[in-house]
Design a protein around this motif. Sequence first.
Motif, PDB file in Angstrom:
ATOM      1  N   HIS A 160     -52.248 -39.081  31.256  1.00  0.00           N
ATOM      2  CA  HIS A 160     -51.355 -38.042  30.750  1.00  0.00           C
ATOM      3  C   HIS A 160     -51.046 -38.271  29.272  1.00  0.00           C
ATOM      4  N   ALA A 161     -50.829 -39.538  28.895  1.00  0.00           N
ATOM      5  CA  ALA A 161     -50.533 -39.860  27.502  1.00  0.00           C
ATOM      6  C   ALA A 161     -51.705 -39.511  26.593  1.00  0.00           C
ATOM      7  N   VAL A 162     -52.907 -39.890  26.993  1.00  0.00           N
ATOM      8  CA  VAL A 162     -54.095 -39.621  26.166  1.00  0.00           C
ATOM      9  C   VAL A 162     -54.319 -38.125  25.996  1.00  0.00           C
ATOM     10  N   SER A 163     -54.243 -37.375  27.089  1.00  0.00           N
ATOM     11  CA  SER A 163     -54.492 -35.930  27.018  1.00  0.00           C
ATOM     12  C   SER A 163     -53.408 -35.225  26.208  1.00  0.00           C
ATOM     13  N   THR A 164     -52.152 -35.633  26.392  1.00  0.00           N
ATOM     14  CA  THR A 164     -51.046 -35.005  25.658  1.00  0.00           C
ATOM     15  C   THR A 164     -51.151 -35.275  24.168  1.00  0.00           C
ATOM     16  N   MET A 165     -51.429 -36.502  23.798  1.00  0.00           N
ATOM     17  CA  MET A 165     -51.533 -36.866  22.382  1.00  0.00           C
ATOM     18  C   MET A 165     -52.716 -36.173  21.721  1.00  0.00           C
ATOM     19  N   CYS A 166     -53.838 -36.110  22.410  1.00  0.00           N
ATOM     20  CA  CYS A 166     -55.018 -35.425  21.847  1.00  0.00           C
ATOM     21  C   CYS A 166     -54.742 -33.941  21.645  1.00  0.00           C
ATOM     22  N   ARG A 167     -54.088 -33.336  22.618  1.00  0.00           N
ATOM     23  CA  ARG A 167     -53.838 -31.895  22.565  1.00  0.00           C
ATOM     24  C   ARG A 167     -52.783 -31.530  21.525  1.00  0.00           C
ATOM     25  N   SER A 168     -51.712 -32.299  21.444  1.00  0.00           N
ATOM     26  CA  SER A 168     -50.592 -31.931  20.574  1.00  0.00           C
ATOM     27  C   SER A 168     -50.646 -32.549  19.178  1.00  0.00           C
ATOM     28  N   GLU A 169     -51.329 -33.699  19.034  1.00  0.00           N
ATOM     29  CA  GLU A 169     -51.309 -34.387  17.742  1.00  0.00           C
ATOM     30  C   GLU A 169     -52.687 -34.664  17.155  1.00  0.00           C
ATOM     31  N   GLY A 170     -53.731 -34.502  17.956  1.00  0.00           N
ATOM     32  CA  GLY A 170     -55.072 -34.749  17.454  1.00  0.00           C
ATOM     33  C   GLY A 170     -55.528 -36.184  17.673  1.00  0.00           C
ATOM     34  N   VAL A 171     -56.828 -36.398  17.586  1.00  0.00           N
ATOM     35  CA  VAL A 171     -57.417 -37.712  17.863  1.00  0.00           C
ATOM     36  C   VAL A 171     -56.955 -38.762  16.859  1.00  0.00           C
ATOM     37  N   LEU A 172     -56.744 -38.357  15.603  1.00  0.00           N
ATOM     38  CA  LEU A 172     -56.373 -39.327  14.575  1.00  0.00           C
ATOM     39  C   LEU A 172     -55.018 -39.977  14.828  1.00  0.00           C
ATOM     40  N   THR A 173     -54.211 -39.390  15.709  1.00  0.00           N
ATOM     41  CA  THR A 173     -52.900 -39.977  16.003  1.00  0.00           C
ATOM     42  C   THR A 173     -53.029 -41.361  16.627  1.00  0.00           C
ATOM     43  N   PHE A 174     -54.172 -41.635  17.263  1.00  0.00           N
ATOM     44  CA  PHE A 174     -54.376 -42.950  17.866  1.00  0.00           C
ATOM     45  C   PHE A 174     -54.544 -44.039  16.814  1.00  0.00           C
ATOM     46  N   TYR A 175     -54.775 -43.626  15.572  1.00  0.00           N
ATOM     47  CA  TYR A 175     -54.935 -44.596  14.484  1.00  0.00           C
ATOM     48  C   TYR A 175     -53.752 -44.581  13.529  1.00  0.00           C
ATOM     49  N   ARG A 176     -52.616 -44.039  13.985  1.00  0.00           N
ATOM     50  CA  ARG A 176     -51.391 -44.122  13.185  1.00  0.00           C
ATOM     51  C   ARG A 176     -51.041 -45.589  12.962  1.00  0.00           C
ATOM     52  N   GLY A 177     -50.655 -45.921  11.738  1.00  0.00           N
ATOM     53  CA  GLY A 177     -50.249 -47.293  11.438  1.00  0.00           C
ATOM     54  C   GLY A 177     -51.401 -48.251  11.238  1.00  0.00           C
ATOM     55  N   LEU A 178     -52.644 -47.735  11.107  1.00  0.00           N
ATOM     56  CA  LEU A 178     -53.792 -48.627  10.951  1.00  0.00           C
ATOM     57  C   LEU A 178     -53.745 -49.385   9.624  1.00  0.00           C
ATOM     58  N   SER A 179     -53.314 -48.705   8.553  1.00  0.00           N
ATOM     59  CA  SER A 179     -53.285 -49.360   7.232  1.00  0.00           C
ATOM     60  C   SER A 179     -52.393 -50.592   7.221  1.00  0.00           C
ATOM     61  N   PRO A 180     -51.101 -50.476   7.605  1.00  0.00           N
ATOM     62  CA  PRO A 180     -50.288 -51.702   7.614  1.00  0.00           C
ATOM     63  C   PRO A 180     -50.764 -52.725   8.636  1.00  0.00           C
ATOM     64  N   THR A 181     -51.413 -52.246   9.695  1.00  0.00           N
ATOM     65  CA  THR A 181     -51.935 -53.178  10.697  1.00  0.00           C
ATOM     66  C   THR A 181     -53.013 -54.059  10.096  1.00  0.00           C
ATOM     67  N   LEU A 182     -53.966 -53.443   9.400  1.00  0.00           N
ATOM     68  CA  LEU A 182     -55.043 -54.205   8.775  1.00  0.00           C
ATOM     69  C   LEU A 182     -54.511 -55.103   7.665  1.00  0.00           C
ATOM     70  N   MET A 183     -53.521 -54.599   6.919  1.00  0.00           N
ATOM     71  CA  MET A 183     -52.928 -55.403   5.849  1.00  0.00           C
ATOM     72  C   MET A 183     -52.225 -56.628   6.408  1.00  0.00           C
TER      73      MET A 183
END
Length: 328
Positions: A160-183
């Motif tokens: 449910h979480a995956v389908s809801t996030m993909c539908r309402s926020e797009g696939v890129l939402t799964f990579y929110r916070g990637l920049s500070p994570t890598l840093m």
Amino acid sequence: MVGYDPSNREATPSPEEAALAGSAAGMVTRALISPFDVLKIRFQLQIEPVSTRRAEGKYRGLFQASRCIHSEEGLSAFWKGHIPAQLLSICFGAVQFASFELLTEVVHETTPYDSQTAGVHFVCGGLAACSATVVCQPLDTLRTRFAAQGEPKVYSNLRHAVSTMCRSEGVLTFYRGLSPTLMAVFPYAGLQFFSYNVFKKLLAPPPKAGNSGANLRSLVCGSGAGMISKAITYPFDLFKKRLQVGGFEAARVHFGQVRSYRGLVDCMLQIAREEGVRGFFKGLSPSLVKAALSTGFTFFWYEFFLNAMRNLREEQTTNSLAKDFEER
């Protein structure tokens, strides 16, 4: 010893063995430290001051927060998001340790540097963690969303979480916070492997003592390495968590104030302006406890499973030789 060991190549794990041991270590460790992870995330996402003297924020200390979560959401709340967290730990442990063992071997074979030096472990550990982060970031975002939501739940299960996030926020939402994570993850993981290497050498037993107490040393060295690396890189973990729950504000209203951030820089500036320098270290106490347990257990179980596989391999080799001898 973690990492490619040219003096004992037979004891050096293959990438497959490292991946298996790393995933098993991640799985066992995650089950043990999940409550501290939930506490840490709740503190990190709280806008109000974390203070035992003023009752501004919902959570004001480790024991108060634990009692609050238990009374409002039940014991199972401390394992919210456990399924994506377990998938994250298994995946991250496999990629990180397999990459680390492979990188230390490449460094030793292609450069003049010794693969067992602390500096090499810092660089290889950081690069290995970055590769694991890119692969596992969607699972980390899902884990954070599940741990952050209260009652009633916004997401009923992983699908449910995956389908809801993909539908309402797009696939890129799964990579929110990637920049500070890598840093954060390069120096964090690099310092983990660096400190673990240093502590293992400092606490190495005398040659005559053999390998006695090796498991306890792994636990102690890993715990120290985890606390040092977490304390130094902590603010980036907080930035990541704040960014990962962007677009998820409705589920957090009853926890207190919520904020929206346009990116990493905006997140840093808003926290500094509204919450002060102390805001960058919200949730540090449960994070240090979690880091000590998590890193200590990870290295402990990693070396434990490697030794188990090594002993099994040696036993199979011995039995094979004995069988060949009998047949002759």
